[in-house]
Design a protein around this motif. Sequence first.
Motif, short mmCIF file in Angstrom:
data_model
loop_
_atom_site.label_atom_id
_atom_site.label_comp_id
_atom_site.label_asym_id
_atom_site.label_seq_id
_atom_site.Cartn_x
_atom_site.Cartn_y
_atom_site.Cartn_z
N THR A 1 -8.47 -38.09 -0.25
CA THR A 1 -8.57 -39.56 -0.13
C THR A 1 -8.91 -40.02 1.28
O THR A 1 -8.98 -41.23 1.52
N LYS A 2 -9.16 -39.10 2.20
CA LYS A 2 -9.49 -39.47 3.58
C LYS A 2 -11.00 -39.38 3.81
O LYS A 2 -11.77 -38.94 2.93
N THR A 3 -11.42 -39.74 4.99
CA THR A 3 -12.85 -39.81 5.31
C THR A 3 -13.57 -38.49 5.10
O THR A 3 -14.70 -38.45 4.59
N PHE A 4 -12.94 -37.39 5.51
CA PHE A 4 -13.60 -36.08 5.44
C PHE A 4 -13.10 -35.22 4.27
O PHE A 4 -13.01 -34.01 4.38
N GLU A 5 -12.80 -35.86 3.17
CA GLU A 5 -12.34 -35.16 1.97
C GLU A 5 -13.36 -34.12 1.52
O GLU A 5 -14.56 -34.37 1.48
N GLN A 6 -12.84 -32.92 1.19
CA GLN A 6 -13.67 -31.87 0.62
C GLN A 6 -12.90 -31.19 -0.51
O GLN A 6 -11.71 -30.93 -0.38
N LEU B 1 -14.24 -20.75 4.17
CA LEU B 1 -13.29 -21.33 5.10
C LEU B 1 -13.59 -20.92 6.54
O LEU B 1 -13.49 -21.73 7.47
N SER B 2 -13.98 -19.66 6.73
CA SER B 2 -14.23 -19.15 8.08
C SER B 2 -15.63 -19.48 8.59
O SER B 2 -15.95 -19.22 9.75
N ASN C 1 -14.59 -26.80 11.01
CA ASN C 1 -14.16 -28.04 10.36
C ASN C 1 -13.48 -27.79 9.01
O ASN C 1 -12.69 -28.61 8.54
N HIS C 2 -13.80 -26.65 8.38
CA HIS C 2 -13.22 -26.35 7.07
C HIS C 2 -11.72 -26.04 7.16
O HIS C 2 -11.04 -26.04 6.13
N THR C 3 -11.22 -25.74 8.35
CA THR C 3 -9.80 -25.41 8.50
C THR C 3 -8.99 -26.57 9.08
O THR C 3 -7.84 -26.38 9.48
#
Length: 283
Positions: free
Chosen positions: A193-198, A211-212, A216-218
């Motif tokens: 629900t936030k700006t950078f939701e993934q 992930l690695s 940004n993915h972590t």
Amino acid sequence: MSIEGGVLHVVATPIGNLGDLSPRAVQVLAGVDLIAAEDTRHTAGLLAHCGVQTPRVSLHEHNEDRQVPALIQRLIQGESLALVSDAGTPLISDPGFRLVAAARAAGIRVVPIPGPAALIAALSASGLPSDRFWFEGFLPARAQARRHRLEALAAVSGTLILYESSHRIQGSLEDMAQTLGGERRAVVARELTKTFEQIQGGRLDDLCVWLSSDPNHTRGEFVVLVTGAPDAPGEALTAEARRVLALCLAQMPVKQAAKLASQITGAPKNDLYQQALALKGKA
């Protein structure tokens, strides 16, 4: 909205997007005599957004035992209270259990004000089976204890749902792949629900690589969902299908027994065949 005295309200608050706070929640927070908050400073920002000025008291994992008796006494005396956590539904990997349990033990009415919960939000958008699920919350921080806990969860047939922090997500996901099997389908939901939701899906092995692949993915707060263990051969069969299969097996070979039992009961022939093989093996 009139707030009844002597009632404890368990109020769900947004996990990110402030627009998810329900009108009913705002009315309750504005109308109660006191708000018990996990972090009063964090909650102050939410209340300011809503124009609510209700007094607050701190209630977190380190002071809950001390705070509960006084809060129960205030409820007994007729005050109304709201319980909130920093985000989401209180008690779900958050403080509040002791207060709610004590209130119910004292005969105090406890009213839920439903709203956001990260585990349900993630499950609803994951595309993984949602008819049965196991919510584990946070795994142990230490690697060895984490792997031991995952070993205990390996046979759970429902979708596993776990929370994880940014500094442990890589290690936890790698432990899941090693312990549960890298081929299991999973979903990593980040910053819901936030700006950078993934919301990223794939095999556990592939998700470790994803992930690695980007720092940004972590970042952020994580919900990890993993498909449950596959049913053992014949586990999904009804008792009647098993009974008919056993009778058929006593008179004919495995393949014919499975076919006839399927025609009689309507159960999947392949499941019956696998179960027949298992029964013959035991015999």
